[in-house]
Design an enzyme around this catalytic site. Structure first.
Site, mmCIF file in Angstrom:
data_model
loop_
_atom_site.group_PDB
_atom_site.id
_atom_site.type_symbol
_atom_site.label_atom_id
_atom_site.label_comp_id
_atom_site.label_asym_id
_atom_site.label_seq_id
_atom_site.Cartn_x
_atom_site.Cartn_y
_atom_site.Cartn_z
ATOM 1 N N HIS A 76 27.008 38.430 44.099
ATOM 2 C CA HIS A 76 27.027 37.495 45.235
ATOM 3 C C HIS A 76 25.613 37.484 45.824
ATOM 4 O O HIS A 76 25.295 38.267 46.711
ATOM 5 C CB HIS A 76 28.048 37.933 46.286
ATOM 6 C CG HIS A 76 29.452 37.905 45.792
ATOM 7 N ND1 HIS A 76 30.364 36.935 46.171
ATOM 8 C CD2 HIS A 76 30.103 38.716 44.914
ATOM 9 C CE1 HIS A 76 31.530 37.163 45.550
ATOM 10 N NE2 HIS A 76 31.392 38.235 44.789
ATOM 11 N N GLU A 117 42.094 41.509 43.436
ATOM 12 C CA GLU A 117 41.175 42.580 43.852
ATOM 13 C C GLU A 117 41.804 43.308 45.032
ATOM 14 O O GLU A 117 41.387 43.154 46.183
ATOM 15 C CB GLU A 117 39.795 42.038 44.225
ATOM 16 C CG GLU A 117 38.787 43.172 44.442
ATOM 17 C CD GLU A 117 37.432 42.697 44.953
ATOM 18 O OE1 GLU A 117 37.280 41.508 45.250
ATOM 19 O OE2 GLU A 117 36.533 43.555 45.068
ATOM 20 N N HIS A 125 28.401 39.050 37.369
ATOM 21 C CA HIS A 125 29.124 38.879 38.639
ATOM 22 C C HIS A 125 28.331 39.484 39.789
ATOM 23 O O HIS A 125 28.262 40.704 39.941
ATOM 24 C CB HIS A 125 30.500 39.557 38.550
ATOM 25 C CG HIS A 125 31.395 39.267 39.715
ATOM 26 N ND1 HIS A 125 32.667 38.744 39.572
ATOM 27 C CD2 HIS A 125 31.218 39.433 41.041
ATOM 28 C CE1 HIS A 125 33.229 38.599 40.763
ATOM 29 N NE2 HIS A 125 32.363 39.022 41.678
ATOM 30 N N HIS A 127 38.233 35.388 41.441
ATOM 31 C CA HIS A 127 38.450 36.737 41.977
ATOM 32 C C HIS A 127 39.961 36.943 41.975
ATOM 33 O O HIS A 127 40.674 36.313 42.755
ATOM 34 C CB HIS A 127 37.915 36.849 43.404
ATOM 35 C CG HIS A 127 36.440 37.048 43.496
ATOM 36 N ND1 HIS A 127 35.533 36.123 43.043
ATOM 37 C CD2 HIS A 127 35.715 38.092 43.987
ATOM 38 C CE1 HIS A 127 34.310 36.585 43.264
ATOM 39 N NE2 HIS A 127 34.381 37.776 43.828
ATOM 40 N N GLN A 169 35.630 31.998 49.522
ATOM 41 C CA GLN A 169 35.824 33.376 50.004
ATOM 42 C C GLN A 169 37.044 33.537 50.914
ATOM 43 O O GLN A 169 37.751 34.542 50.847
ATOM 44 C CB GLN A 169 34.565 33.816 50.761
ATOM 45 C CG GLN A 169 34.654 35.132 51.505
ATOM 46 C CD GLN A 169 34.539 36.341 50.595
ATOM 47 O OE1 GLN A 169 33.462 36.665 50.118
ATOM 48 N NE2 GLN A 169 35.656 36.993 50.345
ATOM 49 N N ASP A 186 28.457 42.989 41.317
ATOM 50 C CA ASP A 186 29.209 42.376 42.405
ATOM 51 C C ASP A 186 28.363 42.257 43.669
ATOM 52 O O ASP A 186 28.042 41.162 44.094
ATOM 53 C CB ASP A 186 30.506 43.143 42.691
ATOM 54 C CG ASP A 186 31.510 42.329 43.497
ATOM 55 O OD1 ASP A 186 31.319 41.103 43.608
ATOM 56 O OD2 ASP A 186 32.481 42.916 44.001
HETATM 57 FE FE FE2 Z 1 32.950 39.407 43.770
#
Ligand code: FE2
Length: 422
Positions: A63, A217, A61, A214, A156, A313
Site C-alpha cells: 500500500h 484477512e 502487495h 483482500h 478500504q 503489504d
Molecule cells: Fe493489504
C-alpha cells in the site's frame, strides 16, 4: 554487434543444478545475448566474478499510499487491523497529491535499491477525492522507465458501507487503475460481502482489468469469502487473472472444510498472496494461548500446485510500523512462520518473491532472463537463493531496462582478538 552493456562471468540462478558462468549482453534496453564467452565489445562492461544473477524481486502487495506514515496522527497501540483502519481514516483526511507522491517515490527508490523492479500497489479509493489513486497513477507513469507499477483500486472501507463507495470504485477504473479490489470480510454483513465479490467480478469484466481482493484477512474461522471468490472464478473461467490476498482465515478453517475448499481452489486456479511480516503481528490479537500464526495455508497451497507469492503489504504505516521494503525480509519471515525450512521449501519461498509474483501480476512477457526480454535483473553477492534468504543482503547491482539503477557495496567488518580493530 556492439552492446550498450555486458555483464561478464555471472551465474544465472538455478534451483536444482549448479549454474554455469555466462556473459549477458544488453542493447536498447533488451537482453540480446547470453553466451559462455561473448566476444563483442560494449560501451560498458562489468566483471561479476561468478556472482549470482537473478530476475528482479517482485513486490506483489503493498500500500504505497500509506507508507512512511507510522505514528501519524497516532500510533496503533492495539496492533490490530481495525485500529489501523481507524487511524488511516484520520490520516487520509490530510493527504494531498504531493504527500502521497513524495512518500511513494521514496519507497519505490528504496525498493529498487533492494532489487524490486515490479510493484503492485493498492490505492485506497474510499476517499471521495481519489487523491491517493490520482497520485499513484501519475507516479506509475513518471517512474515507468525504471520501475513497473500496477495500481489496484482498493475500497478500504467496503463497497457497500457507504452509498458513494461503489461509485468511487468504478470511477477509479475509469481513471486507469490496473486492477479492481474488494474487502468482503469488512462489509457490514455476510450478504454484502458476497455481493461485493460479485460486483468486483462484474467490474473486472466491464473494464477488462485484473482482480485482487483482500479476502478473509481476519482470524474468524467463519469468514468464508474465499469460497465465493473461487466460485466466481470457476463460473467466469478467469482464475489466472484473479488474486486472493491475505486469506488468513484459511489458516483457522477446520481441516474437513479446508480439504474440500482446496479442491475448489485447484479448479479455480486463482493466485494467492500471503503477507507474513504483517500478518504475524496483526493476527492472533484476540487469542490467548496458543496464538495463531496469522498466515494462510501457504505450504499446502504450494504443495497442491497453486500459485502463491509473498508481499510486504505495509511499510511503516498504521498497520505495520516496521519494515524496509525488502522482499528477502518477507521471504525470510515466510520461511519461518509457514514451516518452509526444507531446502526445496526455502527455494520455493525465493520463487514466491520472484517468478510466482510475476505470474500473479501477469507480467511474464517482460519478466525473466532470456533473449528478447527487457534487460532487468539483479546481481547478488550470495552463492544461491538459500543464502540470499538466510543472509538478506542488498543486491550488488540492480539493472533496470538496460541501465544500472542501483549498486551497493557490501559492508565489511574487521575483527581483532587483541582489540586493535580499526
Ligand atoms: Fe493489504
Amino acid at each position: 554487434m556492439t552492446y550498450d552493456l555486458v555483464l561478464r562471468r555471472g551465474r544465472l540462478i538455478t534451483f536444482d543444478t549448479e549454474s554455469e558462468s555466462v556473459d549477458i549482453g544488453f542493447k536498447d534496453g533488451l537482453i540480446t545475448a547470453i553466451s559462455a564467452d561473448l566476444k563483442e565489445s560494449a560501451d560498458q562492461e562489468l566483471d561479476l566474478n561468478e556472482k549470482l544473477v537473478s530476475p528482479p524481486f517482485v513486490e506483489s502487495h503493498i500500500h504505497l499510499d500509506s507508507v512512511l506514515t507510522a505514528g501519524q496522527p497516532r500510533w496503533n497501540e492495539s496492533g490490530t487491523l481495525f485500529e489501523g483502519i481507524k487511524i488511516w481514516g484520520d490520516r487520509k483526511r490530510e493527504i494531498s497529491l504531493e504527500d502521497v507522491k513524495n512518500r511513494a517515490l521514496t519507497m519505490l527508490k528504496q525498493q529498487a535499491a533492494q532489487g524490486i523492479l515490479f510493484v503492485r500497489t493498492h490505492a485506497d479509493v474510499s476517499e471521495p477525492q481519489l487523491i491517493a489513486l490520482q497520485a499513484l497513477l501519475e507516479l506509475r507513469d513518471e517512474v515507468k522507465h525504471w520501475m513497473t507499477v500496477q495500481v489496484v483500486a482498493f475500497p478500504q472501507d467496503g463497497i457497500y458501507s457507504d452509498s458513494q463507495n461503489e461509485i468511487l470504485l468504478e470511477k477509479a477504473l475509469e481513471m486507469g487503475a490496473d486492477a479492481v479490489g474488494g474487502i468482503p470480510h469488512y462489509e457490514l454483513t455476510r450478504e454484502d460481502g458476497v455481493r461485493s465479490v460479485k460486483r468486483v467480478f462484474e467490474l473486472a469484466a466491464k473494464y477488462n482489468r485484473l482482480i485482487d481482493i483482500h479476502c478473509d484477512e481476519i482470524d474468524d474461522e467463519q469468514s468464508r469469502f474465499l469460497e465465493v471468490v473461487a466460485a466466481e472464478a470457476i463460473h467466469t473461467q478467469i482464475g489466472n487473472r484473479v488474486t486472493a490476498s491475505h486469506t488468513t482465515a484459511f489458516g483457522s478453517y477446520n481441516n474437513a472444510y479446508a480439504y474440500k475448499l482446496m479442491g475448489f481452489l485447484q479448479r479455480a486456479q486463482i493466485n494467492f498472496i500471503a503477507n507474513p511480516l504483517i500478518n504475524i503481528t496483526l493476527q492472533g490479537r484476540a487469542d490467548s494461548y496458543p496464538k495463531r500464526r496469522g498466515v494462510t495455508r501457504v505450504k499446502e497451497l504450494w504443495q497442491h500446485g497453486l500459485n502463491v507469492s509473498f508481499g510486504h503489504d505495509c511499510v511503516q504505516d498504521p498497520w505495520y510500523s516496521l519494515g524496509t521494503g525488502s522482499m528477502l525480509d518477507v521471504a525470510h519471515m515466510g520461511v519461518h512462520i509457514c514451516h518452509m525450512t526444507g531446502r526445496e521449501e526455502v527455494n520455493a519461498c525465493y520463487q514466491m518473491v520472484t517468478q510466482n509474483a510475476a505470474k500473479t501480476l501477469h507480467i511474464e512477457d517482460k519478466y525473466g532472463i532470456a533473449i528478447g526480454k527487457p534487460a532487468s535483473l539483479i546481481v547478488l553477492n550470495e552463492r544461491d537463493a538459500y543464502d540470499a534468504i538466510r543472509i538478506r543482503n542488498q543486491p550488488r547491482y540492480v539493472v533496470s531496462q538496460g541501465k544500472i539503477v542501483a549498486s551497493t557495496i557490501p559492508a565489511t567488518t574487521s575483527f581483532s582478538s587483541t582489540g586493535n580493530c580499526i
